[in-house]
Design a protein around this motif. Structure first.
Motif, PDB file in Angstrom:
ATOM      1  N   ALA A  98     -12.076  -2.770  38.884  1.00 21.34           N
ATOM      2  CA  ALA A  98     -12.214  -3.328  40.236  1.00 21.34           C
ATOM      3  C   ALA A  98     -13.625  -3.821  40.517  1.00 21.34           C
ATOM      4  CB  ALA A  98     -11.819  -2.275  41.271  1.00 21.34           C
ATOM      5  N   ASP A  99     -14.609  -3.407  39.696  1.00 21.74           N
ATOM      6  CA  ASP A  99     -15.994  -3.834  39.905  1.00 21.74           C
ATOM      7  C   ASP A  99     -16.284  -5.207  39.321  1.00 21.74           C
ATOM      8  OD1 ASP A  99     -16.720  -1.436  41.181  1.00 21.74           O
ATOM      9  OD2 ASP A  99     -17.018  -0.437  39.238  1.00 21.74           O
ATOM     10  N   LEU A 100     -15.390  -5.723  38.481  1.00 27.57           N
ATOM     11  CA  LEU A 100     -15.627  -7.032  37.874  1.00 27.57           C
ATOM     12  C   LEU A 100     -15.841  -8.088  38.960  1.00 27.57           C
ATOM     13  CD1 LEU A 100     -12.942  -6.901  35.026  1.00 27.57           C
ATOM     14  CD2 LEU A 100     -15.426  -6.859  34.728  1.00 27.57           C
ATOM     15  N   PRO A 101     -16.754  -9.036  38.739  1.00 23.52           N
ATOM     16  CA  PRO A 101     -17.375  -9.418  37.467  1.00 23.52           C
ATOM     17  C   PRO A 101     -18.607  -8.605  37.064  1.00 23.52           C
ATOM     18  CG  PRO A 101     -18.086 -10.923  39.158  1.00 23.52           C
ATOM     19  CD  PRO A 101     -17.104  -9.995  39.819  1.00 23.52           C
ATOM     20  N   LEU A 102     -18.932  -7.530  37.790  1.00 21.87           N
ATOM     21  CA  LEU A 102     -20.019  -6.662  37.355  1.00 21.87           C
ATOM     22  C   LEU A 102     -19.477  -5.640  36.353  1.00 21.87           C
ATOM     23  CD1 LEU A 102     -21.985  -6.010  40.668  1.00 21.87           C
ATOM     24  CD2 LEU A 102     -22.309  -7.814  38.957  1.00 21.87           C
ATOM     25  N   LEU A 103     -20.262  -5.361  35.359  1.00 20.54           N
ATOM     26  CA  LEU A 103     -19.854  -4.471  34.280  1.00 20.54           C
ATOM     27  C   LEU A 103     -21.041  -3.587  33.918  1.00 20.54           C
ATOM     28  CD1 LEU A 103     -17.528  -3.978  32.064  1.00 20.54           C
ATOM     29  CD2 LEU A 103     -18.972  -5.386  30.594  1.00 20.54           C
ATOM     30  N   LYS A 104     -20.792  -2.284  33.770  1.00 20.68           N
ATOM     31  CA  LYS A 104     -21.868  -1.350  33.459  1.00 20.68           C
ATOM     32  C   LYS A 104     -21.588  -0.582  32.176  1.00 20.68           C
ATOM     33  CE  LYS A 104     -23.289  -0.466  38.255  1.00 20.68           C
ATOM     34  NZ  LYS A 104     -23.526   0.580  39.282  1.00 20.68           N
ATOM     35  N   VAL A 105     -22.642  -0.367  31.416  1.00 20.51           N
ATOM     36  CA  VAL A 105     -22.602   0.560  30.287  1.00 20.51           C
ATOM     37  C   VAL A 105     -23.835   1.439  30.389  1.00 20.51           C
ATOM     38  CG1 VAL A 105     -21.357  -1.021  28.766  1.00 20.51           C
ATOM     39  CG2 VAL A 105     -23.858  -0.982  28.711  1.00 20.51           C
ATOM     40  N   ALA A 106     -23.775   2.610  29.793  1.00 17.33           N
ATOM     41  CA  ALA A 106     -24.911   3.519  29.806  1.00 17.33           C
ATOM     42  C   ALA A 106     -25.027   4.188  28.444  1.00 17.33           C
ATOM     43  CB  ALA A 106     -24.753   4.568  30.912  1.00 17.33           C
ATOM     44  N   PHE A 107     -26.221   4.573  28.108  1.00 18.65           N
ATOM     45  CA  PHE A 107     -26.446   5.219  26.822  1.00 18.65           C
ATOM     46  C   PHE A 107     -27.640   6.158  26.939  1.00 18.65           C
ATOM     47  CE2 PHE A 107     -28.420   1.060  26.984  1.00 18.65           C
ATOM     48  CZ  PHE A 107     -29.746   1.316  26.671  1.00 18.65           C
ATOM     49  N   LYS A 108     -27.692   7.110  26.045  1.00 24.45           N
ATOM     50  CA  LYS A 108     -28.770   8.095  26.041  1.00 24.45           C
ATOM     51  C   LYS A 108     -29.910   7.593  25.175  1.00 24.45           C
ATOM     52  CE  LYS A 108     -29.645  13.029  25.290  1.00 24.45           C
ATOM     53  NZ  LYS A 108     -30.066  13.298  26.683  1.00 24.45           N
ATOM     54  N   GLU A 109     -31.093   7.640  25.717  1.00 24.55           N
ATOM     55  CA  GLU A 109     -32.272   7.225  24.964  1.00 24.55           C
ATOM     56  C   GLU A 109     -32.517   8.221  23.845  1.00 24.55           C
ATOM     57  OE1 GLU A 109     -33.659   4.453  25.738  1.00 24.55           O
ATOM     58  OE2 GLU A 109     -35.314   4.412  24.329  1.00 24.55           O
ATOM     59  N   GLY A 110     -32.774   7.741  22.653  1.00 24.62           N
ATOM     60  CA  GLY A 110     -32.980   8.620  21.510  1.00 24.62           C
ATOM     61  C   GLY A 110     -34.299   9.366  21.579  1.00 24.62           C
ATOM     62  N   SER A 111     -34.430  10.327  20.718  1.00 25.18           N
ATOM     63  CA  SER A 111     -35.650  11.116  20.653  1.00 25.18           C
ATOM     64  C   SER A 111     -36.807  10.270  20.140  1.00 25.18           C
ATOM     65  CB  SER A 111     -35.443  12.322  19.728  1.00 25.18           C
ATOM     66  OG  SER A 111     -36.663  12.978  19.487  1.00 25.18           O
ATOM     67  N   SER A 112     -37.989  10.491  20.702  1.00 25.74           N
ATOM     68  CA  SER A 112     -39.171   9.735  20.295  1.00 25.74           C
ATOM     69  C   SER A 112     -39.626  10.099  18.887  1.00 25.74           C
ATOM     70  CB  SER A 112     -40.314   9.973  21.282  1.00 25.74           C
ATOM     71  OG  SER A 112     -40.623  11.355  21.349  1.00 25.74           O
ATOM     72  N   THR A 113     -39.142  11.234  18.383  1.00 31.13           N
ATOM     73  CA  THR A 113     -39.542  11.678  17.043  1.00 31.13           C
ATOM     74  C   THR A 113     -38.730  11.018  15.944  1.00 31.13           C
ATOM     75  OG1 THR A 113     -38.025  13.571  17.138  1.00 31.13           O
ATOM     76  CG2 THR A 113     -40.268  13.902  17.957  1.00 31.13           C
ATOM     77  N   LYS A 114     -37.595  10.378  16.305  1.00 32.79           N
ATOM     78  CA  LYS A 114     -36.748   9.737  15.306  1.00 32.79           C
ATOM     79  C   LYS A 114     -37.008   8.232  15.293  1.00 32.79           C
ATOM     80  CE  LYS A 114     -32.949  13.087  15.642  1.00 32.79           C
ATOM     81  NZ  LYS A 114     -31.509  13.268  15.899  1.00 32.79           N
ATOM     82  N   PRO A 115     -36.971   7.609  14.122  1.00 36.46           N
ATOM     83  CA  PRO A 115     -37.177   6.158  14.063  1.00 36.46           C
ATOM     84  C   PRO A 115     -36.055   5.413  14.772  1.00 36.46           C
ATOM     85  CG  PRO A 115     -36.447   7.016  11.932  1.00 36.46           C
ATOM     86  CD  PRO A 115     -36.735   8.210  12.794  1.00 36.46           C
ATOM     87  N   GLN A 116     -36.431   4.375  15.521  1.00 39.30           N
ATOM     88  CA  GLN A 116     -35.437   3.599  16.262  1.00 39.30           C
ATOM     89  C   GLN A 116     -34.745   2.603  15.346  1.00 39.30           C
ATOM     90  OE1 GLN A 116     -37.586   1.821  19.571  1.00 39.30           O
ATOM     91  NE2 GLN A 116     -36.712   3.340  20.951  1.00 39.30           N
ATOM     92  N   SER A 117     -33.457   2.383  15.615  1.00 47.16           N
ATOM     93  CA  SER A 117     -32.724   1.356  14.887  1.00 47.16           C
ATOM     94  C   SER A 117     -33.191  -0.013  15.358  1.00 47.16           C
ATOM     95  CB  SER A 117     -31.225   1.500  15.128  1.00 47.16           C
ATOM     96  OG  SER A 117     -30.916   1.236  16.491  1.00 47.16           O
ATOM     97  N   SER A 118     -32.983  -1.023  14.515  1.00 50.59           N
ATOM     98  CA  SER A 118     -33.356  -2.382  14.917  1.00 50.59           C
ATOM     99  C   SER A 118     -32.548  -2.824  16.130  1.00 50.59           C
ATOM    100  CB  SER A 118     -33.136  -3.350  13.747  1.00 50.59           C
ATOM    101  OG  SER A 118     -31.750  -3.436  13.405  1.00 50.59           O
ATOM    102  N   TYR A 119     -31.310  -2.334  16.237  1.00 51.40           N
ATOM    103  CA  TYR A 119     -30.470  -2.673  17.390  1.00 51.40           C
ATOM    104  C   TYR A 119     -31.073  -2.121  18.677  1.00 51.40           C
ATOM    105  CZ  TYR A 119     -26.327  -3.008  20.378  1.00 51.40           C
ATOM    106  OH  TYR A 119     -25.460  -3.298  21.405  1.00 51.40           O
ATOM    107  N   LYS A 120     -31.491  -0.863  18.634  1.00 56.05           N
ATOM    108  CA  LYS A 120     -32.053  -0.228  19.829  1.00 56.05           C
ATOM    109  C   LYS A 120     -33.313  -0.953  20.282  1.00 56.05           C
ATOM    110  CE  LYS A 120     -31.856   4.194  20.028  1.00 56.05           C
ATOM    111  NZ  LYS A 120     -32.085   5.652  19.838  1.00 56.05           N
ATOM    112  N   LYS A 121     -34.150  -1.340  19.326  1.00 56.23           N
ATOM    113  CA  LYS A 121     -35.364  -2.068  19.681  1.00 56.23           C
ATOM    114  C   LYS A 121     -35.028  -3.417  20.297  1.00 56.23           C
ATOM    115  CE  LYS A 121     -38.055   0.023  15.913  1.00 56.23           C
ATOM    116  NZ  LYS A 121     -38.735  -0.251  14.611  1.00 56.23           N
ATOM    117  N   ALA A 122     -34.047  -4.115  19.717  1.00 54.76           N
ATOM    118  CA  ALA A 122     -33.673  -5.429  20.235  1.00 54.76           C
ATOM    119  C   ALA A 122     -33.066  -5.326  21.627  1.00 54.76           C
ATOM    120  CB  ALA A 122     -32.704  -6.113  19.272  1.00 54.76           C
ATOM    121  N   LEU A 123     -32.234  -4.303  21.844  1.00 54.50           N
ATOM    122  CA  LEU A 123     -31.618  -4.130  23.158  1.00 54.50           C
ATOM    123  C   LEU A 123     -32.672  -3.830  24.216  1.00 54.50           C
ATOM    124  CD1 LEU A 123     -28.992  -4.008  24.772  1.00 54.50           C
ATOM    125  CD2 LEU A 123     -28.809  -1.591  24.174  1.00 54.50           C
TER     126      LEU A 123
END
Length: 501
Positions: A325-350
């Motif tokens: 019912a919220d369309l055309p607005l769309l939401k996604v959420a994700f947990k930020e990874g730990s700063s001690t682990k290397p980030q994926s190229s996807y996470k950096k690009a996003l």
């Protein structure tokens, strides 16, 4: 997935090459190497040119996957005319990704298209060669099963391919039995079964072609139906003139059935805001520019093109946090990874996508859906960001005025990590919170499970009527395993495990 599938097929090609030295497979070593070289060169070249013209990110693994599948489907050769036919099939397969597509998504399995076109042309020019499916040999059965399982476990398509295999083998055995009976020849049913299973290309077709996520419909029952259709047509090929509706043509028909079920579109999005629901959770709100349909609880695949992607590629799956019912607005959420682990190229690009940036959804899938019967009591168990599909479901129920008996068990590391509190409170669902510290200002219908250990016994303690409820759990696989003994008491269990992005 591209990297995994490519490595599995490359390993299978190495095994086939080794077996060819001992005459355990049809092709000889030199034709195998020559054919793979031609297939790889043409697929890589055509894909690179097409993606450059269309300004699309180049995926080397995609090109090599198409080449390796065709290696096992076509007849390897060192004859120049035959190699020309091989090259033609590779070019057609690669071009089909762009020509036989609907708004950015290919409709048919590319390798099946290339093999079919070459087979049809061989009716006029036999020297070009045709599909042969030499991969269907007992010597390759075990490697196909081993490497195929690695792919199927990752894509969670084991049951879908199992349905295909059961149907295809059963139909093929019945077909052979009917032919033997018509000829007045005695038949050993068990011997025919093993011969069909190990000597047919069904294992390869199912593991590496039918299982392709991009040509399967979004719902599990639809995938089972497509698997059954392909199984029937592959098991009992229908003759059409000089060819039959077998193997690759059966898959193409299955692809059409899948396309009829799903809106196979690349949906364009514009990022309009970023938010921080909790200290470690990030929320993205998009505006949808194309037609999009989803059911609360489903997930989308978001593509973030970027240079030099790592082994995990340019796509990730996210549960949809907003309601239809919220369309055309769309939401996604994700947990930020730990700063001690290397980030994926996807996470950096996003993270670099700013407000106004344009991305695309490559598809919507999933069966994490609430029962249709409104009177069915429901238990939702969410760990951390696993609450997002429930937020979508609760919001849609509130918007539609659908009142249901729902208990949400919400697990978080601490009170500050309880995301979407306002949305969940507005739904009126009863909520049991598991956190180390007591959350402040809990609504009247919320309860802090103070002193209760989150295990099977603890879950039964806070939800004593669990046996009457349909259980849904979204979170890490470890939590699902920990609560399994209690969840088994529920009327049904639906899980949505995830491993991050």
């Amino acid at each position: 997935m591209y990297r995994l599938v490519y490595l599995a097929l490359a390993a299978l090609a190495v095994v086939a090459l080794l077996l060819s030295f001992f005459d355990l497979v049809g092709p000889d070593p030199f034709p195998l190497v020559a054919t793979l070289a031609v297939l790889s060169a043409v697929c890589v070249g055509v894909d690179a040119a097409a993606q450059r013209v269309l300004n699309l990110p180049w995926r080397l693994e995609s090109s090599l996957i198409t080449a390796h599948i065709l290696l096992f489907v076509l007849r390897p050769t060192i004859d120049l005319v035959g190699l020309a036919g091989i090259a033609l099939a590779a070019a057609v397969a690669s071009l089909s990704k762009y020509a036989l597509a609907w708004r950015g998504r290919h409709i048919f399995n590319p390798a099946a298209v290339g093999a079919t076109v070459l087979t049809l042309l061989s009716l006029v020019w036999p020297a070009l060669g045709a599909s042969s499916w030499w991969v269907g040999t007992p010597a390759l059965a075990a490697p196909v099963i081993l490497f195929g399982l690695a792919v199927l476990l990752r894509t969670e398509k084991v049951r879908v391919v199992a349905v295909f295999l059961v149907v295809a083998v059963a139909v093929a055995v019945i077909r052979v039995a009917a032919q033997y009976q018509a000829a007045g020849v005695e038949i050993d049913g068990l011997e025919v079964f093993w011969q069909v299973l190990w000597s047919s290309p069904f294992l390869f077709l199912g593991a590496f072609m039918l299982s392709e996520p991009l040509t399967l419909p979004p719902r599990r029952w639809q995938q089972f139906l497509v698997a059954a259709v392909v199984g029937v047509l592959a098991g009992w090929p229908i003759p059409i003139g000089e060819i039959t509706l077998g193997q690759e043509r059966a898959l193409l028909i299955g692809n059409l059935v899948a396309f009829a079920f799903a809106v196979r579109t690349a949906v364009r999005l514009t990022l309009i805001s970023r938010g921080d629901p909790t200290p470690s959770v990030r929320e993205l709100t998009f505006r949808v520019h194309d037609r999009l349909s989803f059911v609360p609880g489903q997930y989308l695949e978001l593509e973030v093109p970027h240079r030099h992607p790592d082994a995990r590629g340019t796509r990730r799956e996210f549960s949809i946090a907003s309601a239809p019912a919220d369309l055309p607005l769309l939401k996604v959420a994700f947990k930020e990874g730990s700063s001690t682990k290397p980030q994926s190229s996807y996470k950096k690009a996003l993270a670099e996508v700013g407000v106004g940036g344009e991305l695309a959804i490559t598809g919507v899938w999933g069966d994490f859906l609430l029962p249709k019967r409104a009177a069915a009591p429901i238990l939702m168990v969410a760990a951390g960001i696993g609450v997002t599909p429930f937020v979508s479901q609760l919001a849609q129920l509130r918007r539609s005025g659908d009142e249901r008996d729902i208990v949400l068990v919400y697990v978080a590391s601490d009170a500050a990590e309880l995301a979407y509190r306002d949305d969940i409170e507005a739904s009126g669902a009863r909520v049991v919170v598991f956190t180390r510290d007591r959350p402040a200002d809990l609504p009247a219908h919320w309860q802090w499970a103070r002193g209760v250990r989150l295990d099977a016994d603890g879950l039964v303690q806070v939800v004593p009527d669990i046996s009457s409820r349909h259980a849904y759990i979204s979170g890490p696989a470890g939590l699902i395993a920990e609560l399994a003994p209690a969840l088994e008491r529920a009327r049904s269990i639906t899980t949505d495990a995830f491993s991050g992005y």
